[in-house]
Design a protein around this motif. Sequence first.
Motif, PDB file in Angstrom:
ATOM      1  N   ASN A   1       0.850  -1.191   0.000  1.00  0.00           N
ATOM      2  CA  ASN A   1       0.000   0.000   0.000  1.00  0.00           C
ATOM      3  C   ASN A   1       0.882   1.236   0.000  1.00  0.00           C
ATOM      4  N   ASN A   2       1.924   1.214   0.823  1.00  0.00           N
ATOM      5  CA  ASN A   2       2.876   2.311   0.835  1.00  0.00           C
ATOM      6  C   ASN A   2       4.219   1.836   1.373  1.00  0.00           C
ATOM      7  N   LEU A   3       5.221   2.663   1.176  1.00  0.00           N
ATOM      8  CA  LEU A   3       6.568   2.370   1.659  1.00  0.00           C
ATOM      9  C   LEU A   3       7.060   3.611   2.386  1.00  0.00           C
ATOM     10  N   GLN A   4       7.713   3.395   3.498  1.00  0.00           N
ATOM     11  CA  GLN A   4       8.150   4.523   4.317  1.00  0.00           C
ATOM     12  C   GLN A   4       9.639   4.403   4.619  1.00  0.00           C
ATOM     13  N   TRP A   5      10.266   5.539   4.766  1.00  0.00           N
ATOM     14  CA  TRP A   5      11.673   5.592   5.160  1.00  0.00           C
ATOM     15  C   TRP A   5      11.774   6.247   6.531  1.00  0.00           C
ATOM     16  N   TYR A   6      12.666   5.672   7.343  1.00  0.00           N
ATOM     17  CA  TYR A   6      12.892   6.157   8.689  1.00  0.00           C
ATOM     18  C   TYR A   6      14.390   6.332   8.923  1.00  0.00           C
ATOM     19  N   ARG A   7      14.713   7.216   9.857  1.00  0.00           N
ATOM     20  CA  ARG A   7      16.083   7.410  10.280  1.00  0.00           C
ATOM     21  C   ARG A   7      16.188   7.073  11.770  1.00  0.00           C
ATOM     22  N   GLN A   8      17.316   6.473  12.134  1.00  0.00           N
ATOM     23  CA  GLN A   8      17.570   6.185  13.539  1.00  0.00           C
ATOM     24  C   GLN A   8      18.975   6.628  13.891  1.00  0.00           C
ATOM     25  N   ASN A   9      19.038   7.602  14.779  1.00  0.00           N
ATOM     26  CA  ASN A   9      20.329   7.995  15.319  1.00  0.00           C
ATOM     27  C   ASN A   9      20.709   7.022  16.418  1.00  0.00           C
TER      28      ASN A   9
ATOM     29  N   LEU B   1      10.617   9.755   8.061  1.00  0.00           N
ATOM     30  CA  LEU B   1      11.130  10.745   7.111  1.00  0.00           C
ATOM     31  C   LEU B   1      10.120  11.054   6.021  1.00  0.00           C
ATOM     32  N   ILE B   2       9.633  10.013   5.370  1.00  0.00           N
ATOM     33  CA  ILE B   2       8.804  10.243   4.185  1.00  0.00           C
ATOM     34  C   ILE B   2       8.048   8.968   3.855  1.00  0.00           C
ATOM     35  N   LEU B   3       6.867   9.145   3.298  1.00  0.00           N
ATOM     36  CA  LEU B   3       6.021   8.032   2.876  1.00  0.00           C
ATOM     37  C   LEU B   3       5.716   8.193   1.403  1.00  0.00           C
ATOM     38  N   ILE B   4       5.771   7.106   0.664  1.00  0.00           N
ATOM     39  CA  ILE B   4       5.392   7.129  -0.743  1.00  0.00           C
ATOM     40  C   ILE B   4       4.364   6.028  -0.962  1.00  0.00           C
ATOM     41  N   ARG B   5       3.264   6.390  -1.618  1.00  0.00           N
ATOM     42  CA  ARG B   5       2.197   5.441  -1.849  1.00  0.00           C
ATOM     43  C   ARG B   5       2.477   4.615  -3.100  1.00  0.00           C
ATOM     44  N   SER B   6       1.776   3.514  -3.206  1.00  0.00           N
ATOM     45  CA  SER B   6       2.049   2.598  -4.316  1.00  0.00           C
ATOM     46  C   SER B   6       1.717   3.208  -5.682  1.00  0.00           C
TER      47      SER B   6
ATOM     48  N   PHE C   1      16.144   3.111   7.476  1.00  0.00           N
ATOM     49  CA  PHE C   1      15.342   1.910   7.297  1.00  0.00           C
ATOM     50  C   PHE C   1      14.177   2.180   6.359  1.00  0.00           C
ATOM     51  N   CYS C   2      13.858   1.190   5.545  1.00  0.00           N
ATOM     52  CA  CYS C   2      12.605   1.252   4.807  1.00  0.00           C
ATOM     53  C   CYS C   2      11.634   0.273   5.452  1.00  0.00           C
ATOM     54  N   ALA C   3      10.386   0.589   5.342  1.00  0.00           N
ATOM     55  CA  ALA C   3       9.347  -0.272   5.892  1.00  0.00           C
ATOM     56  C   ALA C   3       8.165  -0.284   4.941  1.00  0.00           C
ATOM     57  N   THR C   4       7.583  -1.438   4.751  1.00  0.00           N
ATOM     58  CA  THR C   4       6.462  -1.567   3.836  1.00  0.00           C
ATOM     59  C   THR C   4       5.180  -1.870   4.596  1.00  0.00           C
ATOM     60  N   VAL C   5       4.103  -1.337   4.098  1.00  0.00           N
ATOM     61  CA  VAL C   5       2.782  -1.604   4.640  1.00  0.00           C
ATOM     62  C   VAL C   5       1.966  -2.278   3.556  1.00  0.00           C
ATOM     63  N   GLY C   6       1.405  -3.423   3.886  1.00  0.00           N
ATOM     64  CA  GLY C   6       0.652  -4.181   2.899  1.00  0.00           C
ATOM     65  C   GLY C   6      -0.724  -3.593   2.649  1.00  0.00           C
ATOM     66  N   ASN C   7      -1.422  -4.193   1.743  1.00  0.00           N
ATOM     67  CA  ASN C   7      -2.735  -3.690   1.349  1.00  0.00           C
ATOM     68  C   ASN C   7      -3.828  -4.057   2.337  1.00  0.00           C
TER      69      ASN C   7
END
Lengths: 115, 111
Positions: free
Chosen positions: B30-38, B46-51, B88-94
């Motif tokens: 459904n979408n993919l997100q990027w995260y940062r971890q110090n 950080l940002i979300l991009i939809r499919s 990190f990238c993370a995915t969210v399913g449909n």
Amino acid sequence: DAGVIQSPRHEVTEMGQEVTLRCKPISGHDYLFWYRQTMMRGLELLIYFNNNVPIDDSGMPEDRFSAKMPNASFSTLKIQPSEPRDSAVYFCASSSWDRVDYGYTFGSGTRLTVV
Amino acid sequence: SQQGEEDPQALSIQEGENATMNCSYKTSINNLQWYRQNSGRGLVHLILIRSNEREKHSGRLRVTLDTSKKSSSLLITASRAADTASYFCATVGNYGQNFVFGPGTRLSVLP
């Protein structure tokens, strides 16, 4: 909002003892997640709740782990009895389905050391 | 599994250079997100991009998504020492919030 609040920040306990980690999600968020992070296994999703109801606990490693969410503002992750291999950083995160573009908000984590 | 896999595992660049990290995943999203971890901290979204999106910008960040290749890239332009972190990238399913992170890319920006 103060963000997702986790306590304690650090916990050192002896093997066999019970450990309880606490999380206060962001007000209005309807999803809550518990993650565990280790160098070897990275970030693992343990369990998540929707509207206080556990939806998927397939990531909970063993029966020694249990999680509850008695209300919308509080959740606990309990390990009983604890073992050295449980040593990790445990993160709580929350999100809102209505504000999915903002992603998940993570707490600062609880660093658990079991000796 | 929806797990994203970041590439490379580690990246070291000089301040001012661009940093590109890639993420591959296995099933439809459904979408993919990027995260940062110090170091020693929690993850920061950080940002979300939809499919149905192909590219998205936020400040010095540019994310692309290629659903045919099941891959995404994160570009950080004009990097700064403060960008040193794990990404990190993370995915969210449909069909729900089953949210799985990849192993991450450790970025070091040298002054």
